[in-house]
Enzyme design. Structure first.
Site, PDB file in Angstrom:
ATOM      1  CB  SER A 144      -0.903   0.023   1.240  1.00  0.00           C
ATOM      2  OG  SER A 144      -1.592   1.261   1.350  1.00  0.00           O
ATOM      3  CE1 TYR A 157      -3.858  -2.080   5.338  1.00  0.00           C
ATOM      4  CE2 TYR A 157      -3.270   0.148   4.665  1.00  0.00           C
ATOM      5  CZ  TYR A 157      -3.675  -1.138   4.338  1.00  0.00           C
ATOM      6  OH  TYR A 157      -3.881  -1.474   3.025  1.00  0.00           O
TER       7      TYR A 157
END
Length: 249
Positions: A144, A157
């Site tokens: 990501s 995250y």
């Protein structure tokens, strides 16, 4: 385990985790359309069976919980029993329960690492023997942009995806020269998936205006990026692909 259609061993076998929805589902559909044998893996076996029946190419649906070593080992055993090789592994399974650190959502933090980092490691561990023996293979790790651009609420995250990016770099160093295994980290920006439904931190949800007017990618755009990477000649390794919506710097 659900088997669909007859095996044609001249095709490459691609294993996609998290294939029951979102990015993983789009990748499975794209690779199937491009004449790959696709193995759809996730915990949601009924959803996988439905997708397997809908795609046109040969496919295999296997139940796999990437947070369980036993589940991953069994699933890869079934895959290798059927096809005897794994050419492509796409580590797409992931969760994103964003939280403020001050609100101490420990269970969610640990689950994020369990799925996003340990789950990726479990699948790499299971796929490597086949790829080493073949002296070929391609591992795609769905990371990501949050692994590079941290924000408040995204600490855990972001840390999990930063780990995946660094892991991918080390994998290229160790596995490519000796075993001809290519490794690519795909780093999407905001994608229109259900991942943000994992968020339970009410203060964060109140502060963040998710979705209203925000430019988003579609899962198919990440699937196109995966296909670009895997369709290059064996002499070419696409190390990283950072994919953002137009207008995002």
């Amino acid at each position: 385990m659900e088997i669909q259609k007859n095996s044609r061993m001249e095709k490459n076998v691609a294993v996609i985790t998290g294939a029951s929805s979102g990015i993983g589902k789009a990748i499975a559909e794209k690779l199937s359309a491009e004449n790959y044998i696709v193995v759809l893996a996730s915990r949601s076996i009924e959803k996988l069976k439905k997708i397997s029946n809908e795609i046109t190419g040969e496919s295999l649906a296997v139940e796999m919980d990437v947070s369980s070593t036993e589940s991953v080992s069994k699933a890869f055993g079934d895959i290798l029993e059927r096809y005897h090789r794994i050419d492509i592994l796409v580590n797409s399974a992931g969760i994103m329960p964003l939280t403020y650190l001050k609100n101490r959502h420990l269970d969610e933090w640990l689950s994020t690492i369990e799925v996003n980092v340990k789950g990726t490691l479990r699948c790499i561990h299971a796929a490597l023997p086949s790829m080493k023996q073949q002296k070929s293979g391609h591992i795609i790790n769905i990371a990501s942009v949050d692994g590079k651009e941290i924000f408040e609420g995204g600490a855990i995250y972001g840390a999990s995806k930063a780990a995946v990016i660094e892991l991918s770099r080390a994998m290229r160093m160790e596995l490519s020269p000796e075993f001809n295994i290519r490794v690519t980290a795909i780093e999407p920006g905001t994608v229109d998936t259900g991942l943000r439904k994992d968020i339970t931190d009410q203060e964060l949800l109140k502060d963040k205006d998710y979705g209203n007017g925000e430019a988003k990618l579609e899962p198919k755009h990440i699937a196109d990026a995966v296909f670009y990477a895997v369709s290059q000649p064996e002499s070419v390794n696409v190390n990283e692909l950072l994919v953002k919506p137009t207008g995002k710097s």
